[in-house]
Scaffold this motif. Structure first.
Motif, short mmCIF file in Angstrom:
data_model
loop_
_atom_site.label_atom_id
_atom_site.label_comp_id
_atom_site.label_asym_id
_atom_site.label_seq_id
_atom_site.Cartn_x
_atom_site.Cartn_y
_atom_site.Cartn_z
N LEU A 12 0.83 -1.22 0.00
CA LEU A 12 0.00 0.00 0.00
C LEU A 12 0.86 1.26 0.00
O LEU A 12 0.54 2.24 -0.69
CB LEU A 12 -0.94 -0.01 1.21
CG LEU A 12 -2.11 -0.97 1.14
CD1 LEU A 12 -2.86 -0.99 2.47
CD2 LEU A 12 -3.04 -0.60 0.02
N THR A 13 1.93 1.25 0.77
CA THR A 13 2.83 2.40 0.80
C THR A 13 3.49 2.61 -0.56
O THR A 13 3.57 3.73 -1.06
CB THR A 13 3.91 2.21 1.88
OG1 THR A 13 3.28 2.03 3.14
CG2 THR A 13 4.84 3.41 1.95
N THR A 15 2.37 1.62 -3.48
CA THR A 15 1.34 2.04 -4.44
C THR A 15 1.03 3.53 -4.25
O THR A 15 0.96 4.28 -5.24
CB THR A 15 0.07 1.21 -4.26
OG1 THR A 15 0.39 -0.17 -4.43
CG2 THR A 15 -1.00 1.61 -5.26
N SER A 16 0.86 3.95 -3.02
CA SER A 16 0.56 5.36 -2.74
C SER A 16 1.70 6.28 -3.19
O SER A 16 1.47 7.33 -3.78
CB SER A 16 0.31 5.58 -1.26
OG SER A 16 -0.79 4.83 -0.84
N LEU A 17 2.92 5.87 -2.92
CA LEU A 17 4.08 6.65 -3.32
C LEU A 17 4.19 6.74 -4.84
O LEU A 17 4.51 7.80 -5.39
CB LEU A 17 5.35 6.06 -2.72
CG LEU A 17 6.63 6.86 -2.90
CD1 LEU A 17 6.50 8.23 -2.25
CD2 LEU A 17 7.80 6.11 -2.30
N SER A 18 3.90 5.64 -5.52
CA SER A 18 3.94 5.64 -6.99
C SER A 18 2.88 6.57 -7.57
O SER A 18 3.16 7.35 -8.50
CB SER A 18 3.72 4.23 -7.52
OG SER A 18 4.71 3.37 -7.06
N ILE A 19 1.66 6.50 -7.05
CA ILE A 19 0.59 7.37 -7.54
C ILE A 19 0.92 8.83 -7.26
O ILE A 19 0.72 9.70 -8.12
CB ILE A 19 -0.76 6.96 -6.91
CG1 ILE A 19 -1.20 5.61 -7.46
CG2 ILE A 19 -1.83 8.02 -7.17
CD1 ILE A 19 -2.39 5.01 -6.75
N PHE A 20 1.43 9.12 -6.08
CA PHE A 20 1.80 10.50 -5.73
C PHE A 20 2.89 11.02 -6.65
O PHE A 20 2.81 12.16 -7.14
CB PHE A 20 2.26 10.56 -4.27
CG PHE A 20 2.76 11.92 -3.86
CD1 PHE A 20 1.87 12.94 -3.60
CD2 PHE A 20 4.11 12.17 -3.75
CE1 PHE A 20 2.32 14.20 -3.23
CE2 PHE A 20 4.58 13.41 -3.39
CZ PHE A 20 3.67 14.43 -3.13
N THR A 21 3.91 10.21 -6.92
CA THR A 21 5.01 10.63 -7.80
C THR A 21 4.51 10.86 -9.22
O THR A 21 4.84 11.87 -9.85
CB THR A 21 6.12 9.57 -7.79
OG1 THR A 21 6.55 9.35 -6.45
CG2 THR A 21 7.29 10.01 -8.64
N TYR A 23 1.40 11.56 -10.24
CA TYR A 23 0.51 12.71 -10.28
C TYR A 23 1.29 14.02 -10.14
O TYR A 23 1.01 15.00 -10.84
CB TYR A 23 -0.55 12.60 -9.18
CG TYR A 23 -1.62 13.65 -9.27
CD1 TYR A 23 -2.65 13.53 -10.20
CD2 TYR A 23 -1.61 14.77 -8.45
CE1 TYR A 23 -3.64 14.49 -10.30
CE2 TYR A 23 -2.59 15.73 -8.54
CZ TYR A 23 -3.61 15.59 -9.47
OH TYR A 23 -4.57 16.55 -9.58
#
Length: 82
Positions: A12-13, A15-21, A23
């Motif tokens: 989850l971390t 995935t969240s970091l990938s989406i944030f980067t 975006y």
């Protein structure tokens, strides 16, 4: 803590970091890159940068409202039976 919980947390971390980067690059850096650069083919048009989070927020708020409403109805039924 189980190994499975750590793996899910790590996933989850990540995935969240990938989406944030993705975006952040899409919204902040991409407008300053030439429009004929090859990197533009990896991103959606800029209009979706606003549209996708707005739709996701509306869907999330809708599900939360429905959940709270169902819990309130269930709680009200429980009080009547007691």
């Amino acid at each position: 803590m189980e190994l499975g919980d750590k793996a899910v947390g790590f996933l989850l971390t990540l995935t969240s970091l990938s989406i944030f980067t993705y975006y952040t690059f899409w919204v902040i850096i991409l407008p300053f890159v030439d429009s004929d650069h090859f990197v533009h083919k990896y991103f959606l048009p800029q209009e979706y940068a606003i549209l996708i989070p707005v739709i996701a927020g509306v869907v999330l708020l809708s599900f939360l409202s429905i959940f709270v409403g169902l819990v309130m109805l269930k709680s009200k039924k429980k009080k009547k039976t007691n």
